[in-house]
Scaffold this active site. Sequence first.
Site, short mmCIF file in Angstrom:
data_model
loop_
_atom_site.label_atom_id
_atom_site.label_comp_id
_atom_site.label_asym_id
_atom_site.label_seq_id
_atom_site.Cartn_x
_atom_site.Cartn_y
_atom_site.Cartn_z
N ARG A 1 31.93 40.68 50.70
CA ARG A 1 32.96 40.16 49.81
C ARG A 1 33.51 38.81 50.28
NH1 ARG A 1 35.14 43.44 45.88
NH2 ARG A 1 33.86 45.29 45.56
N ARG B 1 38.90 37.08 46.49
CA ARG B 1 40.32 36.82 46.26
C ARG B 1 41.13 36.33 47.45
NH1 ARG B 1 41.37 42.45 43.47
NH2 ARG B 1 39.73 42.88 44.96
N ARG C 1 39.61 31.43 39.21
CA ARG C 1 40.02 32.60 38.43
C ARG C 1 41.26 32.35 37.56
NH1 ARG C 1 40.10 36.12 36.91
NH2 ARG C 1 40.48 38.08 37.96
N ASP D 1 28.68 41.11 40.41
CA ASP D 1 29.26 42.42 40.66
C ASP D 1 28.20 43.48 40.44
OD1 ASP D 1 32.04 43.65 41.24
OD2 ASP D 1 31.12 44.97 39.77
N TYR E 1 30.56 55.04 38.88
CA TYR E 1 31.39 54.23 37.96
C TYR E 1 31.07 54.54 36.50
CZ TYR E 1 33.18 51.53 41.87
OH TYR E 1 33.81 51.16 43.03
O1 1CP Z 1 30.37 39.83 48.60
C1 1CP Z 1 30.53 38.85 47.87
O2 1CP Z 1 31.18 37.86 48.19
C2 1CP Z 1 29.85 38.85 46.51
C3 1CP Z 1 30.62 39.34 45.45
C4 1CP Z 1 30.80 40.83 45.16
C5 1CP Z 1 30.07 41.96 45.56
C6 1CP Z 1 28.92 42.05 46.56
C7 1CP Z 1 31.79 41.28 44.27
C8 1CP Z 1 32.79 40.41 43.64
N1 1CP Z 1 31.62 42.62 44.07
C9 1CP Z 1 30.60 43.08 44.86
C10 1CP Z 1 30.07 44.43 44.96
C11 1CP Z 1 30.87 45.57 44.46
N2 1CP Z 1 31.63 45.65 43.33
C12 1CP Z 1 30.89 46.84 45.08
C13 1CP Z 1 30.09 47.20 46.29
C14 1CP Z 1 30.59 46.61 47.53
C15 1CP Z 1 31.81 47.23 48.12
O3 1CP Z 1 31.83 48.44 48.30
O4 1CP Z 1 32.72 46.47 48.46
C16 1CP Z 1 31.73 47.68 44.32
C17 1CP Z 1 32.07 49.11 44.61
C18 1CP Z 1 32.18 46.92 43.21
C19 1CP Z 1 33.03 47.40 42.09
C20 1CP Z 1 34.22 46.56 41.92
N3 1CP Z 1 34.21 45.34 41.35
C21 1CP Z 1 35.52 46.80 42.42
C22 1CP Z 1 35.96 48.01 43.21
C23 1CP Z 1 36.59 49.03 42.34
C24 1CP Z 1 36.99 50.26 43.14
O5 1CP Z 1 36.31 51.30 43.02
O6 1CP Z 1 37.99 50.19 43.87
C25 1CP Z 1 36.31 45.69 42.05
C26 1CP Z 1 37.78 45.48 42.30
C27 1CP Z 1 35.46 44.77 41.41
C28 1CP Z 1 35.79 43.41 40.92
C29 1CP Z 1 35.36 42.32 41.83
N4 1CP Z 1 34.06 42.15 42.26
C30 1CP Z 1 33.98 41.01 43.04
C31 1CP Z 1 35.30 40.47 43.11
C32 1CP Z 1 35.68 39.20 43.83
C33 1CP Z 1 36.15 41.29 42.34
C34 1CP Z 1 37.61 41.07 42.08
C35 1CP Z 1 37.72 40.45 40.73
C36 1CP Z 1 38.86 39.48 40.62
O7 1CP Z 1 39.96 39.93 40.27
O8 1CP Z 1 38.65 38.28 40.84
#
Ligand code: 1CP
Length: 351
Positions: A26, A30, A39, A75, A152
């Site tokens: 990640r 943010r 964003r 994502d 999901y």
């Molecule tokens: O790693 C990086 O920098 C690349 C970007 C990336 C990756 C690899 C994002 C951006 N998401 C992911 C993978 C992801 N997304 C996973 C697997 C990795 C992990 O476990 O951390 C999962 C479970 C998600 C699902 C998801 N997308 C969530 C989690 C929800 C939960 O169950 O709590 C969330 C909050 C998102 C949105 C998201 N994805 C990425 C970002 C920066 C964001 C936040 C969006 C925003 O408000 O800007």
Amino acid sequence: MPDQNFLYLNAIQKKPVERTPIWIMRQAGRYLPEYLKVRDKYDFITVCKTPELATEVTLQPIRRFGFDAAILFSDILVIPDALGQKLEFLKDHGPKLSPQILQDKDITTLSLNGLEEKLSYVANAIKMVRSELDGKTPLIGFSGSPFTLATYMIEGKPTRNFKHIKQMLYSNPERLTKLLEMLTTAVTRYLKMQIEAGAQAVQVFDTWGGILPTHLYGLFSAHFMKQIVKDLKPYNVPVVLFSKGGIDLLGQLANSGAAMLGVDWMTDLAEARQKVGHVSALQGNLDPTVLYGKKEIIRQEITKVLNVFGADSGHVFNLGHGILPDIPIENVEFLVEEVKNQSIKLHSKIG
Ligand code: 1CP
């Protein structure tokens, strides 16, 4: 493209390295003010689906910190979106997928037709990022694991107790298997597309495999990831599997054929090395919350992680899960500098 001498790829192949490479899960997101600025103007899905914006956000942490690998900004939930489930990101509530996949008839509404075309914005972003990185930093592509995507798709939103997927697991395992098989095909095709577009390694995030009892993890999560690794073999690109859930799960991934396994922060890295380090390189595993701490403690915790491999190759430094959104930037700068400085010393002392 000639074979590049990247620390990240060399460490995965256990070739000698002058220091341990570092990137963090990640890393684009943010906690970065420049990400928040993007964003302010564009919603999250628009950033994912617009190659110019995805490229910009992918490069932000590389420019700022000099990580040893870039990970494509996207994502995991773009797959359910491409299969036909409606994806939204609700402010402060995270992702929402609707309708939930609960019955056989819900599975029949999903379609693999034209998957690559629907996800072509990802291939385009990869090509653009590769061109911008200009051979200086390798690019990692990624996907969710079939089981994590299924959680999901079935729950429809983030959940604490995983009620619906577990209900399906125990009341209609054939239905869950059918969905997982479809997702395995989707993930394999998606990762092939990413590799063909220029991803130099691919990571499968099995974030929720660990909610399964150990004896079911093999059947409902590891099995499908192994299939994916096998089907990607001809592409000759390292496949990394990241599961959160401890040493037993790592043991079950030992014969997966993955080039590298991710280790979560709850698992002892030395124990993981002993158990599976002879077959795969390992990635991890600093507790992400260490980065809230004071500098001396951050330094000590980094040393503990680095000392597990000492001067040996086969380790990529990372957090044990994603970076949290409110981590102070200066602690990330400190982390990267410390890992680089400490590991150069470790590698030169003995090497
Ligand atoms: O790693 C990086 O920098 C690349 C970007 C990336 C990756 C690899 C994002 C951006 N998401 C992911 C993978 C992801 N997304 C996973 C697997 C990795 C992990 O476990 O951390 C999962 C479970 C998600 C699902 C998801 N997308 C969530 C989690 C929800 C939960 O169950 O709590 C969330 C909050 C998102 C949105 C998201 N994805 C990425 C970002 C920066 C964001 C936040 C969006 C925003 O408000 O800007």
